[in-house]
Each structure stands twice: as structure tokens, then as C-alpha cells.
Design an enzyme around this catalytic site. Structure first.
Site, PDB file in Angstrom:
ATOM      1  N   GLU A  25       0.887  -1.154   0.052  1.00 36.14           N
ATOM      2  CA  GLU A  25      -0.256   0.048  -0.056  1.00 36.14           C
ATOM      3  C   GLU A  25       0.815   1.340   0.036  1.00 36.14           C
ATOM      4  O   GLU A  25       0.372   2.282  -0.597  1.00 36.14           O
ATOM      5  CB  GLU A  25      -0.940   0.055   1.313  1.00 36.14           C
ATOM      6  N   ASP A 212     -12.815  -2.663  -2.035  1.00 39.35           N
ATOM      7  CA  ASP A 212     -13.851  -3.632  -2.257  1.00 39.35           C
ATOM      8  C   ASP A 212     -15.214  -3.171  -1.633  1.00 39.35           C
ATOM      9  O   ASP A 212     -15.205  -2.127  -0.769  1.00 39.35           O
ATOM     10  CB  ASP A 212     -13.640  -5.080  -1.633  1.00 39.35           C
TER      11      ASP A 212
END
Length: 254
Positions: A25, A212
């Protein structure tokens, strides 16, 4: 105490610590800012934590990740590693500002879409259920993040509430708590970082990119893996704009 805090808020921001759960990330931002991995970190030799640092404009930038589990070799995600690295980073680096950045699940019922980047207004836990008076409030641990109205307006960022728990999926109990928390996004670290930072009164901003849709029709883990690379790239763009905005400013300017 208020006078001291006022002086701090009017002093130019110098040192920022990013707490990021997964190096994947953080890597786009590490590359963009040309940060270098610190070999001799200020952390205990036993830990697997990773630290990248460097100067960007007038800012001392530090990115700290919990690293990989020494037994299983997977990323050390979740509230416990996040709490530990936040605590150690505050003591060792003494930042003016903490930014917890990373990915999160979003709720389409609250308007979240894949690749949306949110600045978190309020954060709470959704899996610390303690049905005892007052302890129930402690378990939820709801906290406001450091207010950044000028940053949000200037960069036109979305704002939402975050709910944190140690599971990627969502049980019926979790869903009930997340709804009570009025969350737009959910993650596995944010409330833990905010808890530790609050103890030491270090101003903290949480910025999350949606990988998501939790209340969608696809498995969370499948969607997360599919979108991770694209969303971290989008997150990197937003974080760079945030850093550029912070440069040369005081906390009270944010």
C-alpha cells in the site's frame, strides 16, 4: 495545556509519520517521494517493522509498516501490529502529525465506490462488544480525527466515517455495529492508530482508498486482491496532494 496546544498548532509542520499496514500500500508513495529504507531503525531489533524516510520539500517524511509476520511471512495487518508501531513511532520519531493511510472496504449504501479516497471524520471499533455500562462505550471507542476543513475543501476529498475490526469479512454482529457507527468505510487498523495517538495527543489524519464493496455481491477478498494495485496508485496520488498541501503550513491551517 490549551495554550501549549495552541502554540503547537501554529508552528509549521515539520515531521510526519505515515502508519501503513502493508508495504504494498505504501510502495507507490515511497517511490514517488524517493524515500530510503532505514537500516538502523529506532525500533527494537526483534521486530520486523520497516521504516522508510526522507525529506520532501520542507517535510521530514517517515513511513512505518509492521512488516511481515516472522513465522508465516504474511503482512502483519490488524489492530495489534498497528497499535505497536504507532506507539513506538511516536516515542522514537516524535511526529507533529500522524497519517494512517491504506485501503478499506466501502459501503455502496453510503455512496462508496471502488477507488474512492476518503478522509475519515470519525473512527470507531465494531468488534469490541462489551455489554456492561460504560465499558460498552469504551469498546466502541469512537473518536474524531484531527479536523482538516481547508485540506478537504482545497483537494475536494470525500469525507466519511470509518469502522475498524480485526476481520476482513463482516459477521452479522459486525454489521450491526458498523451500522450503529454510521460507517462509510471499514478497515483493520484505523481505530487502533487513533487510540494510541489520542493517548499522546498527536494530531492524526486517516485517509483510506476503497478496494472492495462490503455490501456488494462479490467476495470481499477476491475484490480486494483484484483492485489493490489500482487503488494504491490512486491513494498515492491523493496522498501526494495532501503532502503538497501540508508543506509550509501549521496544523491550524489544515
Amino acid at each position: 495545556m490549551e495554550g501549549v496546544m495552541g502554540q503547537v498548532e501554529k508552528r509549521p509542520i515539520s515531521t510526519i509519520v505515515f502508519i501503513v499496514a502493508m508495504q504494498k500500500e505504501a510502495q507507490p508513495l515511497i517511490n514517488r517521494l524517493r524515500l530510503v529504507e532505514e537500516v538502523n531503525t529506532p525500533f527494537p531489533k526483534e521486530v520486523t517493522w520497516i521504516m522508510f524516510k526522507g525529506m520532501y520539500k520542507d517535510l521530514n517524511i517517515n513511513i512505518v509498516c509492521p512488516g511481515k509476520d516472522s513465522t508465516l511471512g504474511v503482512e502483519s495487518v490488524g489492530t495489534v501490529p498497528a497499535s505497536l508501531v504507532t506507539y513506538a513511532s511516536i516515542l522514537a520519531i516524535q511526529p507533529d502529525l500522524i497519517i494512517n493511510a491504506g485501503t478499506a472496504g466501502g459501503f455502496k449504501a453510503k455512496g462508496a465506490c471502488i477507488s474512492d479516497v476518503y478522509v475519515v471524520s470519525t473512527v470507531a471499533f465494531h468488534d469490541r462488544r462489551i455489554p456492561v455500562p460504560v465499558l460498552d462505550i469504551y469498546g466502541v471507542g469512537m473518536r474524531n480525527t484531527f479536523p482538516t476543513p481547508n485540506l478537504i475543501k482545497e483537494l475536494n476529498l470525500k469525507v466519511g466515517r470509518l469502522s475498524t475490526g480485526d476481520s476482513m469479512d463482516m459477521s452479522p454482529h459486525d454489521e450491526e455495529s458498523i451500522t450503529a457507527n454510521d460507517a462509510t468505510v471499514k478497515d483493520m487498523e484505523g481505530a487502533a492508530v487513533a487510540y494510541v495517538a489520542d493517548i499522546f495527543k498527536v494530531p492524526t489524519i486517516l485517509i483510506k482508498g476503497v478496494t472492495d464493496i462490503v455490501d456488494g455481491n462479490r467476495p470481499t477478498s477476491e475484490e480486494f486482491l483484484e483492485n489493490l494495485a489500482a487503488v494504491t496508485a490512486k491513494l498515492d496520488e491523493s496522498l501526494t496532494k495532501v503532502i503538497d498541501f501540508i508543506s509550509g503550513k501549521c496544523l491550524s491551517d489544515l
